[in-house]
Design an enzyme around this catalytic site. Structure first.
Site, PDB file in Angstrom:
ATOM      1  N   HIS A 173       0.867  -1.171   0.016  1.00 38.34           N
ATOM      2  CA  HIS A 173      -0.231  -0.070   0.002  1.00 38.34           C
ATOM      3  C   HIS A 173       0.910   1.353   0.338  1.00 38.34           C
ATOM      4  O   HIS A 173       0.265   2.323   0.374  1.00 38.34           O
ATOM      5  CB  HIS A 173      -0.881  -0.025   1.252  1.00 38.34           C
ATOM      6  CG  HIS A 173      -1.680  -1.169   1.417  1.00 38.34           C
ATOM      7  ND1 HIS A 173      -2.919  -1.502   0.875  1.00 38.34           N
ATOM      8  CD2 HIS A 173      -1.276  -2.476   2.164  1.00 38.34           C
ATOM      9  CE1 HIS A 173      -3.221  -2.579   1.394  1.00 38.34           C
ATOM     10  NE2 HIS A 173      -2.475  -3.074   1.900  1.00 38.34           N
ATOM     11  N   SER A 207      14.348  21.935 -16.061  1.00 39.24           N
ATOM     12  CA  SER A 207      13.151  22.627 -16.316  1.00 39.24           C
ATOM     13  C   SER A 207      13.541  23.995 -16.972  1.00 39.24           C
ATOM     14  O   SER A 207      14.544  24.276 -16.645  1.00 39.24           O
ATOM     15  CB  SER A 207      12.454  22.856 -15.137  1.00 39.24           C
ATOM     16  OG  SER A 207      11.483  23.964 -15.228  1.00 39.24           O
ATOM     17  N   LYS A 239      15.410  22.359 -10.756  1.00 36.00           N
ATOM     18  CA  LYS A 239      14.822  21.101 -11.114  1.00 36.00           C
ATOM     19  C   LYS A 239      15.837  20.030 -11.988  1.00 36.00           C
ATOM     20  O   LYS A 239      16.534  20.451 -12.618  1.00 36.00           O
ATOM     21  CB  LYS A 239      13.701  21.217 -12.030  1.00 36.00           C
ATOM     22  CG  LYS A 239      12.233  21.738 -11.483  1.00 36.00           C
ATOM     23  CD  LYS A 239      11.816  21.198 -10.208  1.00 36.00           C
ATOM     24  CE  LYS A 239      11.467  19.773 -10.465  1.00 36.00           C
ATOM     25  NZ  LYS A 239      10.192  19.856 -11.251  1.00 36.00           N
TER      26      LYS A 239
END
Ligand code: ARG
Length: 461
Positions: free
Chosen positions: A156, A277, A283
Site C-alpha cells: 500500500h 526545467s 529542477k
C-alpha cells in the site's frame, strides 16, 4: 500511371483513393524482408523449372540493386505504388525488363505481406530477447552489490517490513525472466513460413515450400494456406508480450520516480539521464522513467487496436489487415528503445544506502518479527502476539520513536516476555535476515536467487 493490377480497370485511380489505400509510407520499413522473400522465392522458382538460371540471376541482381538503392536513400517511394511489394516489383521491371514480371508467379501479396511481417516480428522478438537478457544482467550486477542494503519494503506504499534492495531488484529480474520466456514461446509458436500460400487457397504450381521455409530460417511451412494469410496472431502475441514487458517496466519506472524524489531519496539518477526545467533552475527531472511509464499506454493501445481490427474479420485476407503494421512497428520500436534506455540509466544510478536505512527506521517495520519471535520462542499464539506488539507500536508512536529504538527496559515494562533476545529481532538487519523461508529476503536466499539467475543467464546467452 498504370497499376500492376490495372488490367481490368478502365479508369485511373482517384488521388484520394491512392492516398487512403496506400501503405507504402509505413510498410517501406519491410523492404529487407520483402526483398529477401523475393530472392528466395525466385531461387525456388528456378529450382522447380519456372525460371531459367539466367532469369533467376537477373531477378536476383535486380533485387540486390533495389536493396542498395533503398539503403542509400536513392529509391523513389511513390504513393501510387501502393505498398512495398508493388514498389519493389515495379522497380524490378524498370531495371531488368520483362523478366521481372515473372517474379510474382505462384505468389500473392497476401502471402508476401504475411511473410514480411512475420519475419519482422520474429526479428523484433529476437532483438527484445537480447535486450531483456542485458537488462537482467544489469539488475543482477546492482543486486550483487546490495545484498545487505536495507530498505523499507512496502505494501500500500506504506512502510511494511525490512527487505534488502537486492531482493527488490531480483523481483524485477524474475518478471523480466518470465517476459523472456513468454516471447521465446511466441517465437516457437509462430515459426512457420506462410510463403507459398498464394492468395489463400494454395497454387497449382509445383512449388517447394519446404525450401522457402528452410532458406528463410523457419521451422517449416505453415500447414493451412487459408490460415496463413489470415493469421495475425503472431503480431498479437508480440503486442501482448510487449504490453507485459511495458507493464513491468512501468511499475519499475514508477518506483524509480518515487525513489529519486527528495521524499524517498533512495537513489539518484545520473545527470546524463535526467532533464531540467525551462523555468525552474533548481529542477532535475526523471523524464526517462516517466516516459517509460508513459509509453506503456501506447503499447496497450496498439494491442487493443490490432485485436479490434481483427475482430470478426471473415477469412481470408481483408484490407483491414493493412492496419496491422503501424501498431506492430510502433510497439517494437518503443519497447526496444525503452529497454535500452532503462538498462543504460540503471548502470549509472547511485544507491543512497544511508538514506534507505534512515527511512527504514520509520514505520516500525520490524514489528512482525517481534510478533513472530513471541510465537516461536514464548509459546504465545500469533493473534495474542500481534496484539502485544500492537501495544508496543502504540507506545513507540506516543514517544515519537521507531519500535527498533525502544529500550529493553521499556519493552520489558510493556510486556514481560520481551527479553534481550526479543529486542534483538527488532534490529532491522536481524529482522531482514530472519526471513529465511524459501524465496524470502534473508541474505542466504538472495545469494541463491542471484546464483540461480546468473546460471539461467549463462544458459541463454
Ligand atoms: N499492403 C497490403 C497490406 O499491407 C498488402 C496486401 C495486399 N493484398 C491485397 N489483396 N490487397 O496488407
Amino acid at each position: 500511371m498504370e497499376k500492376l493490377w490495372g488490367g481490368r480497370f478502365s479508369q485511373n485511380s482517384s488521388k484520394l483513393l491512392e492516398e487512403f489505400n496506400a501503405s507504402i509510407n509505413f510498410d517501406r520499413l519491410l523492404y529487407k524482408q520483402d526483398i529477401l522473400g523475393s530472392k528466395i522465392h525466385s531461387e525456388m522458382l528456378y529450382n522447380i523449372g519456372i525460371l531459367s538460371s539466367e532469369e533467376k540471376n537477373h531477378i536476383i541482381s535486380g533485387l540486390n540493386k533495389i536493396y542498395q538503392e533503398i539503403e542509400d536513400g536513392d529509391f523513389n517511394f511513390k504513393i501510387s505504388d501502393e505498398d512495398i511489394h508493388m514498389a519493389v516489383e515495379k522497380r524490378l521491371v524498370q531495371l531488368i525488363g520483362e523478366v521481372g514480371k515473372k517474379l510474382h508467379t505462384a505468389r500473392s501479396r497476401n502471402d508476401q505481406v504475411a511473410l514480411d511481417l512475420r519475419l519482422y516480428v520474429l526479428e523484433a522478438n529476437k532483438e527484445i530477447r537480447g535486450q531483456l537478457l542485458a537488462l537482467i544482467q544489469t539488475l543482477l550486477e546492482i543486486a550483487t552489490n546490495h545484498k545487505n542494503t536495507l530498505m523499507p519494503g512496502m505494501t500500500h506504499l506504506q512502510h511494511a517490513q525490512p527487505i534488502s534492495f537486492a531482493f527488490h531488484l531480483l523481483a524485477y529480474c524474475f518478471m523480466y525472466k518470465r517476459d523472456f520466456e513468454r516471447i521465446v514461446s511466441d517465437s516457437d509458436r509462430n515459426n512457420f513460413c506462410p510463403l507459398g500460400s498464394a492468395a489463400f487457397s494454395g497454387t497449382s504450381y509445383k512449388i517447394d515450400r519446404e525450401f522457402c521455409a528452410k532458406e528463410l530460417g523457419f521451422k517449416s511451412p505453415s500447414l493451412n494456406a487459408m490460415d496463413s494469410v489470415s493469421d495475425r496472431d503472431f503480431g498479437l502475441d508480440l503486442l501482448y508480450s510487449i504490453s507485459l514487458i511495458m507493464m513491468h517496466t512501468s511499475r519499475f519506472a514508477e518506483e524509480l520516480i518515487l525513489w529519486s524524489s527528495s521524499e524517498f531519496n533512495f537513489i539518484s539518477i545520473s545527470d546524463s539521464f535526467s532533464t531540467g526545467s525551462s523555468i525552474m533552475p533548481n529542477k532535475k527531472n526523471p523524464d526517462v522513467a516517466e516516459l517509460l511509464r508513459g509509453k506503456t499506454g501506447r503499447a496497450y493501445g496498439n494491442l487493443i487496436s490490432l485485436l479490434t481490427t481483427m475482430k470478426a474479420l471473415p477469412l481470408a485476407y481483408n484490407k483491414d489487415m493493412q492496419e496491422d503494421k503501424e501498431v506492430i512497428f510502433d510497439s517494437t520500436i518503443n519497447v526496444s528503445l525503452s529497454l535500452k534506455v532503462l538498462n543504460a540509466m540503471l548502470k549509472e544510478i547511485i544507491v543512497n544506502k544511508d538514506s534507505m536505512l534512515q527511512k527504514a527506521k520509520t514505520g516500525h517495520i520490524s514489528a512482525t518479527d517481534l510478533a513472530d519471535f513471541l510465537v516461536q520462542e514464548k509459546n504465545i499464539s500469533f493473534r495474542d502476539a500481534h496484539h502485544i506488539v500492537g501495544k508496543i507500536v502504540a507506545y513507540a508512536e506516543s514517544k515519537g520513536i521507531d519500535i527498533s529504538e525502544v529500550g529493553l527496559e521499556e519493552l520489558n515494562l510493556q510486556n514481560k516476555h520481551i527479553t534481550k533476545e526479543a529486542k534483538k529481532v527488532l534490529d532491522l538487519h536481524n529482522a531482514m535476515n530472519r526471513k529465511t523461508s524459501f524465496g524470502g529476503t534473508a541474505i542466504s536466499n538472495i545469494e541463491f536467487q542471484i546464483k540461480y539467475l546468473k546460471d539461467w543467464l549463462n544458459e541463454h546467452k
